[in-house]
Write a protein that holds these residues in place. Structure first.
Motif, mmCIF file in Angstrom:
data_model
loop_
_atom_site.group_PDB
_atom_site.id
_atom_site.type_symbol
_atom_site.label_atom_id
_atom_site.label_comp_id
_atom_site.label_asym_id
_atom_site.label_seq_id
_atom_site.Cartn_x
_atom_site.Cartn_y
_atom_site.Cartn_z
ATOM 1 N N VAL A 1 27.824 -17.570 16.304
ATOM 2 C CA VAL A 1 27.601 -18.296 15.044
ATOM 3 C C VAL A 1 28.668 -19.401 14.923
ATOM 4 N N TYR A 2 29.904 -19.075 15.289
ATOM 5 C CA TYR A 2 30.947 -20.096 15.454
ATOM 6 C C TYR A 2 31.296 -20.193 16.929
ATOM 7 N N LYS A 3 31.698 -21.423 17.360
ATOM 8 C CA LYS A 3 32.158 -21.589 18.739
ATOM 9 C C LYS A 3 33.694 -21.543 18.733
ATOM 10 N N ASP B 1 29.306 -4.762 10.493
ATOM 11 C CA ASP B 1 30.261 -5.347 9.549
ATOM 12 C C ASP B 1 30.201 -4.591 8.223
ATOM 13 N N GLU B 2 31.180 -3.731 7.997
ATOM 14 C CA GLU B 2 31.290 -2.896 6.791
ATOM 15 C C GLU B 2 29.986 -2.160 6.479
ATOM 16 N N PRO B 3 29.552 -1.291 7.411
ATOM 17 C CA PRO B 3 28.267 -0.602 7.216
ATOM 18 C C PRO B 3 28.252 0.314 5.995
ATOM 19 N N SER C 1 40.000 -22.430 14.287
ATOM 20 C CA SER C 1 40.595 -22.960 13.058
ATOM 21 C C SER C 1 39.517 -23.525 12.167
ATOM 22 N N PHE C 2 39.717 -23.369 10.861
ATOM 23 C CA PHE C 2 38.861 -24.056 9.884
ATOM 24 C C PHE C 2 39.764 -25.043 9.157
ATOM 25 N N GLY C 3 39.642 -26.319 9.459
ATOM 26 C CA GLY C 3 40.566 -27.283 8.876
ATOM 27 C C GLY C 3 41.970 -26.899 9.298
ATOM 28 N N GLY C 4 42.851 -26.677 8.336
ATOM 29 C CA GLY C 4 44.237 -26.328 8.676
ATOM 30 C C GLY C 4 44.431 -24.834 8.861
ATOM 31 N N LEU C 5 43.396 -24.056 8.529
ATOM 32 C CA LEU C 5 43.576 -22.604 8.545
ATOM 33 C C LEU C 5 43.263 -22.032 9.921
ATOM 34 N N ARG C 6 44.233 -21.342 10.507
ATOM 35 C CA ARG C 6 44.003 -20.654 11.780
ATOM 36 C C ARG C 6 43.422 -19.283 11.445
ATOM 37 N N GLU D 1 35.531 -1.877 8.954
ATOM 38 C CA GLU D 1 35.392 -0.981 7.819
ATOM 39 C C GLU D 1 36.666 -0.951 6.987
ATOM 40 N N HIS D 2 36.482 -0.836 5.689
ATOM 41 C CA HIS D 2 37.637 -0.671 4.800
ATOM 42 C C HIS D 2 37.891 0.794 4.510
ATOM 43 N N ASP D 3 36.821 1.594 4.623
ATOM 44 C CA ASP D 3 36.947 3.009 4.316
ATOM 45 C C ASP D 3 37.724 3.707 5.435
ATOM 46 N N PRO E 1 43.335 -6.365 6.200
ATOM 47 C CA PRO E 1 43.181 -6.717 4.781
ATOM 48 C C PRO E 1 42.102 -7.784 4.575
ATOM 49 N N ASN E 2 41.722 -8.013 3.336
ATOM 50 C CA ASN E 2 40.739 -9.045 3.012
ATOM 51 C C ASN E 2 41.178 -10.404 3.554
ATOM 52 N N GLY E 3 40.257 -11.114 4.148
ATOM 53 C CA GLY E 3 40.563 -12.456 4.642
ATOM 54 C C GLY E 3 41.333 -12.460 5.944
ATOM 55 N N ALA E 4 41.437 -11.298 6.609
ATOM 56 C CA ALA E 4 42.216 -11.229 7.845
ATOM 57 C C ALA E 4 41.521 -11.960 8.994
ATOM 58 N N GLY E 5 40.200 -12.119 8.905
ATOM 59 C CA GLY E 5 39.461 -12.802 9.975
ATOM 60 C C GLY E 5 38.511 -11.899 10.743
ATOM 61 N N LYS E 6 38.223 -10.729 10.188
ATOM 62 C CA LYS E 6 37.373 -9.759 10.888
ATOM 63 C C LYS E 6 35.942 -10.282 11.078
ATOM 64 N N THR E 7 35.349 -10.720 9.955
ATOM 65 C CA THR E 7 33.985 -11.238 10.052
ATOM 66 C C THR E 7 33.938 -12.469 10.946
ATOM 67 N N THR E 8 35.007 -13.270 10.888
ATOM 68 C CA THR E 8 35.058 -14.458 11.743
ATOM 69 C C THR E 8 35.003 -14.054 13.213
ATOM 70 N N ILE E 9 35.672 -12.959 13.568
ATOM 71 C CA ILE E 9 35.608 -12.489 14.958
ATOM 72 C C ILE E 9 34.164 -12.133 15.334
HETATM 73 N N1 LIG Z 1 33.026 -21.221 7.731
HETATM 74 C C1 LIG Z 1 34.297 -21.162 7.245
HETATM 75 N N2 LIG Z 1 34.895 -22.277 6.793
HETATM 76 C C2 LIG Z 1 36.149 -22.248 6.310
HETATM 77 N N3 LIG Z 1 36.887 -21.137 6.215
HETATM 78 C C3 LIG Z 1 36.339 -19.977 6.641
HETATM 79 C C4 LIG Z 1 35.012 -19.932 7.169
HETATM 80 N N4 LIG Z 1 34.720 -18.659 7.509
HETATM 81 C C5 LIG Z 1 35.821 -17.931 7.194
HETATM 82 N N5 LIG Z 1 36.796 -18.717 6.682
HETATM 83 C C6 LIG Z 1 38.139 -18.284 6.266
HETATM 84 O O1 LIG Z 1 38.685 -17.516 7.300
HETATM 85 C C7 LIG Z 1 39.431 -16.439 6.769
HETATM 86 C C8 LIG Z 1 38.936 -15.139 7.342
HETATM 87 O O2 LIG Z 1 37.659 -14.840 6.768
HETATM 88 P P1 LIG Z 1 36.798 -13.573 7.188
HETATM 89 O O3 LIG Z 1 35.549 -13.636 6.440
HETATM 90 O O4 LIG Z 1 36.747 -13.497 8.659
HETATM 91 O O5 LIG Z 1 37.703 -12.396 6.622
HETATM 92 P P2 LIG Z 1 37.441 -10.830 6.669
HETATM 93 O O6 LIG Z 1 38.544 -10.235 7.437
HETATM 94 O O7 LIG Z 1 36.071 -10.544 7.124
HETATM 95 O O8 LIG Z 1 37.624 -10.467 5.133
HETATM 96 P P3 LIG Z 1 36.816 -9.425 4.217
HETATM 97 O O9 LIG Z 1 37.456 -8.097 4.398
HETATM 98 O O10 LIG Z 1 37.031 -9.958 2.842
HETATM 99 O O11 LIG Z 1 35.408 -9.448 4.643
HETATM 100 C C9 LIG Z 1 39.332 -16.528 5.254
HETATM 101 O O12 LIG Z 1 40.472 -17.173 4.759
HETATM 102 C C10 LIG Z 1 38.101 -17.380 5.057
HETATM 103 O O13 LIG Z 1 38.198 -18.103 3.860
#
Ligand SMILES: Nc1ncnc2c1ncn2[C@@H]1O[C@H](COP(=O)(O)OP(=O)(O)OP(=O)(O)O)[C@@H](O)[C@H]1O
Ligand SMILES: [Mg+2]
Lengths: 356, 252
Positions: free
Chosen positions: B52-54, B176-178, B12-17, B209-211, B37-45
């Motif tokens: 980079v994140y725990k 990540d989106e090569p 979670s980031f603050g209130g966002l899961r 990938e988005h493509d 979709p954008n913002g789904a959390g892919k890069t976070t994974i």
């Molecule tokens: N360090 C952070 N602090 C707060 N919120 C974060 C952080 N990293 C990611 N988020 C939030 O987590 C959510 C997922 O972000 P992420 O970058 O994983 O999306 P994504 O699936 O890779 O999107 P995209 O296709 O746009 O790259 C977003 O709402 C983003 O704002």
């Protein structure tokens, strides 16, 4: 295999330094060098060493240090202390001075390592703040420190030389604000230029090695470097300690070039650290040859402007600005490339070979 | 045993899961797609997998070894390498040196051997150059080896990131989106290259990938993420025809 471009550029720098050295020696031998200039030869070398070594921290590692003069101070006092106590023990000047250089370098590197271990694990500009404080503290500590030696060993005091309680054969070496007097004057122009070349070679060899690449990778992108499996903190500490150790070498030259060594705001203070930083910035961040050129020009300039008295600092400031523009302005960079020696003397510059 | 086994991963980031109860199994040698979709959390994974994140919850196992909570550096040493969505090259270093930084832990000699130019320096540097050129050739970058990374065109910068990551000799490569910012021709070439490196370097690949053409063209399995959770998981054909997936991508 053709020599690499960077190696070639480094060799050119070393060749230039050797030529300058020979020219100076000829001028001295024929008696055509002024006393002012003669007295500046060793300082020019230690300021250049300071600038090149600070460039390792600022340009190669990408961290800001505001206390580089502090490491010079450590090197100066540690080596002076050694030379003065050993002057009767080790008769051979070469051996004694070589040991003094090593001691100056190691003690400054040790302080660099301690600061590095404490600060470089943190992210952010903490190094600038801590080195700034370190530079001021070390100077003040030395000013209240008394160290003497007799047949029982070392005696320390923070009050005065009387409270060292030395035996009658003893001698106070470090006398608080009066510093260390009577360090043997072993720093000759020859040794100074050798140390400058050594410093230059150490840093360029480091930069063009596995560890150097790791250090620059951290500078360019810390997260990517971590993702490549590079131990960030370890390489930051390594680079910073080497930089500090080489500043210590400059300190050895400084202290073995004067008869009375004291720690004043003028020689080891904040202003000195900033002046060295100015050399680095004007010479080009990451550009070692530029550091030497800037150090030489900006050390000679105020000396040769003395006749202007009050206008001296004004001219100095104007030159600083002009140098800055010459270095960074795109039109000037273009002009420099168009008028580079390569265009006038093409026969001396072989075309770079393509490929391996 | 899977190459990568992720169980119940969450942060979670603050209130966002941002990522919630995600479980994935990737077999050795597989080419796996992670879409959403954008913002789904892919890069976070990816950031969780590389330390980079725990993670707040969950367990990450690489090749049977628990690597949850390890540092980014240790995770690379365990065998995960990655590229970044927003390119993170060593910009002021040459193309060749970028790959040689990737080789840092594969070829070693002590710092003093470099400073004193001892024989081990020359021997190891030579081997490093050869290996780096070999990797660069795969990406058709060997001609540009002496160019500063920042001066490469965008598409080549993306390729160089993959080359550098391969330098660390990974078991698992995260991309990540090569193909972001590449034209269709470059994307086609990249698909071939990705297939090639999987075989040549014997590496398991997870790519974001988005493509869709690229994803369905080369991935053997796909994981669809939406609002941090699993929407679908399986073979490309069934996943991409899943009504839920279509809805998430096209909106209601
Ligand atoms: N360090 C952070 N602090 C707060 N919120 C974060 C952080 N990293 C990611 N988020 C939030 O987590 C959510 C997922 O972000 P992420 O970058 O994983 O999306 P994504 O699936 O890779 O999107 P995209 O296709 O746009 O790259 C977003 O709402 C983003 O704002
Ligand atoms: Mg993303």
């Amino acid at each position: 295999m053709a020599i690499k471009k960077t190696t070639k550029s480094n060799l050119i720098t070393i060749a230039i330094l050797i030529i300058i050295y020979i020219v100076c020696q000829i001028l001295i031998a024929t008696g055509s060098m002024s006393n002012l200039m003669k007295g500046l030869l060793v300082p020019l070398c230690y300021y250049s060493i300071m600038a090149v070594s600070l460039n390792l921290t600022v340009g190669i590692l990408g961290e800001l240090s505001l206390g580089h003069a502090g490491f010079m101070c450590i090197g100066a006092f540690a080596s002076s202390f050694f030379s003065k106590t050993m002057v009767d023990v080790i008769g051979n000047t070469f051996i004694r001075f070589t040991l003094a250089i090593i001691i100056g370098a190691l003690s400054a590197a040790l302080f660099g390592m301690i600061i590095g271990v404490a600060v470089l694990r943190l992210r952010g500009d903490y190094l600038a703040i801590v080195t700034l404080a370190f530079g001021e503290i070390i100077k003040n500590v030395i000013n209240v420190l008394y160290i003497g030696i007799d047949r029982n060993g070392l005696h320390f005091s923070m009050q005065d030389s009387m409270s060292l309680n030395l035996l009658e054969d003893g001698e106070a070496i470090l006398n608080g604000p009066r510093g260390i007097t009577g360090t043997p004057k072993n720093a000759t122009f020859t040794i100074a230029i050798i140390l400058l070349i050594l410093t230059y070679v150490i840093i360029t060899n480091l930069v063009n090695s596995r560890s150097g690449r790791a250090i620059m990778a951290i500078r360019d992108n810390r997260i990517a470097a971590e993702t490549m499996g590079i131990p960030i903190t370890r390489f930051k500490i390594l680079a910073f300690s080497i930089s500090a150790g080489l500043a210590g070498v400059a300190g050895v030259l400084y202290s073995h070039n004067i008869s009375t060594l004291t720690a004043t705001p003028k020689n080891f203070g904040y202003n000195m650290s900033i002046m060295i930083l100015v050399f680095v910035v004007l010479g080009g961040i990451g550009n070692l040859r530029g550091s030497i050129i800037a150090a030489v020009i900006l050390t000679l300039l105020p000396e040769y402007l003395r006749f202007m008295q009050d206008y001296r600092m004004l001219i100095y400031a104007v030159v600083l600005i002009a140098l800055m523009i010459f270095n960074w302005n795109p039109t000037c960079i273009q002009w420099r490339e168009n008028h580079s020696l390569k265009n006038y003397l093409p026969m001396f510059f072989k075309k770079e070979k393509e490929g391996l | 045993m899977s190459m990568l086994s992720v169980k119940n991963l969450g942060i979670s980031f603050g209130g966002l899961r941002a990522v919630d109860s995600v479980s994935i199994n990737i077999e050795k040698g597989e080419l796996y797609g992670l879409i959403g979709p954008n913002g789904a959390g892919k890069t976070t994974i990816f950031n969780l997998l590389t330390g980079v994140y725990k993670p707040d919850t969950g367990i990450i196992e690489l090749d049977g070894k628990n690597i949850t909570g390890k540092s980014t550096m240790d995770i690379n040493n365990e065998g995960i390498a990655r590229t970044f969505q927003n390119i993170r090259l060593f910009k002021n270093m040459s193309v060749l040196d970028n790959v040689k930084v990737g080789l840092h832990n594969q070829y070693k000699y002590p710092t003093f051997a470099g400073i004193l130019r001892l024989p081990s320096y020359f021997k190891t540097e030579k081997a490093m150059n050869e290996k780096a050129i070999e990797i660069l050739k795969v990406f058709d970058l060997d001609e540009e080896k002496d160019i500063m990374a920042a001066n490469l065109p965008y598409g080549k910068q993306r390729k160089l990131e993959i080359a550098r990551a391969l330098g660390t000799n990974p078991k698992l490569l995260l991309l990540d989106e090569p193909a972001a910012g590449m034209n269709p021709k470059e994307t086609d070439e990249l698909m071939d290259t990705i297939r090639l490196i999987r075989n040549k370097f014997n590496v398991t690949i997870l790519l974001i990938e988005h493509d869709m053409k690229l994803v369905s063209g080369i991935c053997e399995k796909i994981f669809v993420l939406n609002f941090g959770t699993k929407l679908a998981n399986g073979e490309p054909k069934e996943v991409l025809n899943n009504p839920e997936v279509i809805k998430a991508y096209l909106g209601e």
